[in-house]
Design a protein around this motif. Structure first.
Motif, PDB file in Angstrom:
ATOM      1  N   THR A 132       0.827  -1.203   0.000  1.00 11.40           N
ATOM      2  CA  THR A 132       0.000   0.000   0.000  1.00 11.40           C
ATOM      3  C   THR A 132       0.863   1.256   0.000  1.00 11.40           C
ATOM      4  O   THR A 132       0.566   2.233  -0.710  1.00 11.40           O
ATOM      5  CB  THR A 132      -0.928  -0.003   1.223  1.00 11.40           C
ATOM      6  OG1 THR A 132      -1.705  -1.201   1.227  1.00 11.40           O
ATOM      7  CG2 THR A 132      -1.855   1.192   1.206  1.00 11.40           C
ATOM      8  N   THR A 133       1.924   1.262   0.785  1.00  4.63           N
ATOM      9  CA  THR A 133       2.804   2.430   0.856  1.00  4.63           C
ATOM     10  C   THR A 133       3.435   2.726  -0.498  1.00  4.63           C
ATOM     11  O   THR A 133       3.475   3.876  -0.953  1.00  4.63           O
ATOM     12  CB  THR A 133       3.900   2.183   1.898  1.00  4.63           C
ATOM     13  OG1 THR A 133       3.295   1.952   3.172  1.00  4.63           O
ATOM     14  CG2 THR A 133       4.825   3.387   1.992  1.00  4.63           C
ATOM     15  N   ASN A 185       2.396   1.847  -3.560  1.00  5.30           N
ATOM     16  CA  ASN A 185       1.418   2.294  -4.562  1.00  5.30           C
ATOM     17  C   ASN A 185       0.810   3.643  -4.200  1.00  5.30           C
ATOM     18  O   ASN A 185       0.381   4.377  -5.090  1.00  5.30           O
ATOM     19  CB  ASN A 185       0.319   1.246  -4.701  1.00  5.30           C
ATOM     20  CG  ASN A 185       0.772   0.029  -5.477  1.00  5.30           C
ATOM     21  OD1 ASN A 185       0.766   0.019  -6.705  1.00  5.30           O
ATOM     22  ND2 ASN A 185       1.192  -1.007  -4.759  1.00  5.30           N
ATOM     23  N   LEU A 186       0.775   3.987  -2.913  1.00  6.96           N
ATOM     24  CA  LEU A 186       0.303   5.310  -2.528  1.00  6.96           C
ATOM     25  C   LEU A 186       1.231   6.377  -3.093  1.00  6.96           C
ATOM     26  O   LEU A 186       0.779   7.403  -3.619  1.00  6.96           O
ATOM     27  CB  LEU A 186       0.219   5.404  -1.009  1.00  6.96           C
ATOM     28  CG  LEU A 186      -0.237   6.743  -0.425  1.00  6.96           C
ATOM     29  CD1 LEU A 186      -1.651   7.069  -0.883  1.00  6.96           C
ATOM     30  CD2 LEU A 186      -0.157   6.723   1.090  1.00  6.96           C
ATOM     31  N   VAL A 239       0.554   6.537  -6.974  1.00  2.20           N
ATOM     32  CA  VAL A 239      -0.708   7.161  -7.395  1.00  2.20           C
ATOM     33  C   VAL A 239      -0.680   8.658  -7.141  1.00  2.20           C
ATOM     34  O   VAL A 239      -1.030   9.466  -8.015  1.00  2.20           O
ATOM     35  CB  VAL A 239      -1.891   6.501  -6.666  1.00  2.20           C
ATOM     36  CG1 VAL A 239      -3.178   7.261  -6.943  1.00  2.20           C
ATOM     37  CG2 VAL A 239      -2.040   5.054  -7.096  1.00  2.20           C
ATOM     38  N   ILE A 283      -8.570   8.578  -5.583  1.00  2.94           N
ATOM     39  CA  ILE A 283      -7.303   7.968  -5.169  1.00  2.94           C
ATOM     40  C   ILE A 283      -7.566   6.692  -4.380  1.00  2.94           C
ATOM     41  O   ILE A 283      -6.893   5.665  -4.570  1.00  2.94           O
ATOM     42  CB  ILE A 283      -6.486   8.979  -4.345  1.00  2.94           C
ATOM     43  CG1 ILE A 283      -6.086  10.178  -5.210  1.00  2.94           C
ATOM     44  CG2 ILE A 283      -5.237   8.322  -3.768  1.00  2.94           C
ATOM     45  CD1 ILE A 283      -5.389  11.281  -4.444  1.00  2.94           C
ATOM     46  N   ASN A 284      -8.554   6.715  -3.489  1.00  5.52           N
ATOM     47  CA  ASN A 284      -8.892   5.527  -2.711  1.00  5.52           C
ATOM     48  C   ASN A 284      -9.323   4.372  -3.616  1.00  5.52           C
ATOM     49  O   ASN A 284      -8.906   3.219  -3.422  1.00  5.52           O
ATOM     50  CB  ASN A 284      -9.999   5.852  -1.714  1.00  5.52           C
ATOM     51  CG  ASN A 284      -9.546   6.832  -0.647  1.00  5.52           C
ATOM     52  OD1 ASN A 284      -8.359   6.948  -0.355  1.00  5.52           O
ATOM     53  ND2 ASN A 284     -10.486   7.546  -0.062  1.00  5.52           N
ATOM     54  N   THR A 313      -8.609   3.914  -6.802  1.00 10.07           N
ATOM     55  CA  THR A 313      -7.470   3.449  -7.594  1.00 10.07           C
ATOM     56  C   THR A 313      -6.556   2.557  -6.768  1.00 10.07           C
ATOM     57  O   THR A 313      -6.123   1.482  -7.215  1.00 10.07           O
ATOM     58  CB  THR A 313      -6.685   4.644  -8.150  1.00 10.07           C
ATOM     59  OG1 THR A 313      -7.557   5.473  -8.914  1.00 10.07           O
ATOM     60  CG2 THR A 313      -5.532   4.184  -9.027  1.00 10.07           C
ATOM     61  N   LEU A 314      -6.264   2.987  -5.551  1.00 11.05           N
ATOM     62  CA  LEU A 314      -5.413   2.179  -4.673  1.00 11.05           C
ATOM     63  C   LEU A 314      -6.049   0.833  -4.359  1.00 11.05           C
ATOM     64  O   LEU A 314      -5.375  -0.212  -4.364  1.00 11.05           O
ATOM     65  CB  LEU A 314      -5.146   2.945  -3.373  1.00 11.05           C
ATOM     66  CG  LEU A 314      -4.053   4.010  -3.396  1.00 11.05           C
ATOM     67  CD1 LEU A 314      -4.027   4.764  -2.080  1.00 11.05           C
ATOM     68  CD2 LEU A 314      -2.698   3.397  -3.684  1.00 11.05           C
ATOM     69  N   ILE A 360      -4.194  -2.723  -5.117  1.00 15.52           N
ATOM     70  CA  ILE A 360      -3.807  -3.598  -4.007  1.00 15.52           C
ATOM     71  C   ILE A 360      -4.617  -4.886  -4.014  1.00 15.52           C
ATOM     72  O   ILE A 360      -4.090  -5.970  -3.713  1.00 15.52           O
ATOM     73  CB  ILE A 360      -3.967  -2.859  -2.659  1.00 15.52           C
ATOM     74  CG1 ILE A 360      -3.175  -1.544  -2.674  1.00 15.52           C
ATOM     75  CG2 ILE A 360      -3.510  -3.728  -1.507  1.00 15.52           C
ATOM     76  CD1 ILE A 360      -1.712  -1.720  -2.952  1.00 15.52           C
ATOM     77  N   ILE A 369      -9.787   1.001   1.119  1.00 17.10           N
ATOM     78  CA  ILE A 369      -8.578   1.740   1.455  1.00 17.10           C
ATOM     79  C   ILE A 369      -8.969   3.205   1.593  1.00 17.10           C
ATOM     80  O   ILE A 369      -9.578   3.776   0.688  1.00 17.10           O
ATOM     81  CB  ILE A 369      -7.480   1.573   0.388  1.00 17.10           C
ATOM     82  CG1 ILE A 369      -6.997   0.126   0.339  1.00 17.10           C
ATOM     83  CG2 ILE A 369      -6.306   2.508   0.679  1.00 17.10           C
ATOM     84  CD1 ILE A 369      -5.911  -0.116  -0.678  1.00 17.10           C
TER      85      ILE A 369
END
Length: 307
Positions: free
Chosen positions: A115-116, A118-119, A122, A138-139, A141-142, A146, A160
């Motif tokens: 997650t970190t 890809n955050l 993005v 953004i949420n 997409t993440l 993930i 997320i």
């Protein structure tokens, strides 16, 4: 006899221990993996389960309930080189205990690191304004990224959420100045638009007033022309009536017509603004004589017309 009792007691203890070793009670919301000589064989669901004692052992105890992981705060650089401190939370659930236990070594740490990473990816692909205004996108997409990455681990990413977005004090002050300037610009534009609309409305009002004035003048001209036409028609009818009266020898009608015109002429002379005092002879006998002369003329013409 004592040795037999000791042996019997040992056998009972071994049997009881074997029974207890073969009976496993799995709590609700958990799944246990079973290993036989170190190899995965099956998964125990919640409730009472029986395994082969001393041959099968419990490998991993995993919760299948939805769980929450904290994503630690980190500094992220946006596409326009603005530094943002972001953190969040991940909601996930284990759907396949065997894959979650044996496909990844540390499931929670793997999800946090994924997650970190890809955050950063993005947010780094967006400008700062989009980062601040498109948090829901953004949420989503993440979560899609993930969830696809953790699917081989038997994990389902439920949600997320970016919990906080913070900026440095300098950047926050610069954004405040930018927002103030933007609001002033919008106020100036609004004022200019208001003045322009006022001028347009004023011009439209003047144009409509001129149009109404022109229409009023035209209607007045039409009415005046119509009045003159009607006056002319009235004069024509009066002349016709006098002619008919003369032809028929109606002296009274002729006298009335001449007297009316005489009075109107005197009224026009008296109301004239060119002079304050008008002196003229007013002889009723002369008027009467003129009328009598006209009457005599009419009688003569009638007498000549008779055979």
């Amino acid at each position: 006899m004592d040795a037999f009792l000791v042996f019997a007691a040992v056998v009972v203890v071994i049997v009881v221990a074997t029974v207890f070793a073969g009976i496993k009670t799995v709590p609700q919301g958990e799944q246990w993996t079973v290993e036989r000589f170190g190899r995965y064989t099956r998964t125990l669901d919640s409730g009472l389960n029986i395994i082969l004692p001393f041959i099968d052992t419990v490998g991993r105890k995993l919760s299948i309930m939805e769980q929450v992981l904290d994503v630690p705060a980190q500094t992220v650089i946006s596409r326009d080189n603005a530094s943002v401190i972001a953190d969040g939370v991940v909601f996930y659930r284990v759907q396949d205990a065997a894959r979650a236990a044996y496909q990844v070594k540390d499931l929670e740490e793997a999800i946090v690191n994924l997650t970190t990473t890809n955050l950063r990816s993005v947010i780094g692909s967006l400008d700062l304004d989009d980062v601040l205004s498109k948090r829901a996108e953004i949420n989503e997409t993440l979560m899609a990224i993930i969830d696809e990455a953790t699917n081989p681990w038997g994990v389902k990413i439920m949600r997320i959420e970016i919990r906080d977005l913070r900026m440095s004090d300098d950047l926050q002050a610069a954004m405040n100045l930018q927002m103030t300037a933007e609001r002033r610009r919008r106020a100036s534009v609004t004022e200019a638009n208001g003045l322009r609309e006022a001028e347009v409305l004023k011009a439209q009002g003047m144009r409509e007033a001129e149009i109404l004035k022109a229409q009023g003048l035209r209607e007045a001209a039409f009415l005046e022309a119509e009045a003159r036409e009607r006056a002319a028609e009235a004069d024509a009818k009066a002349t016709q009536m006098v002619s008919r009266a003369i032809a028929e020898g109606d002296i009274q009608a002729v006298q009335f017509f001449l007297g009316q015109k005489y009075v109107e002429a005197l009224q026009a002379i008296g109301s004239s603004g060119n002079s304050k005092l008008v002196l003229m002879p007013l002889e009723a006998a002369g008027v009467t004589g003129a009328i009598a002369g006209v009457g005599e003329l009419v009688r003569t013409m009638n007498a000549q017309a008779k055979p």
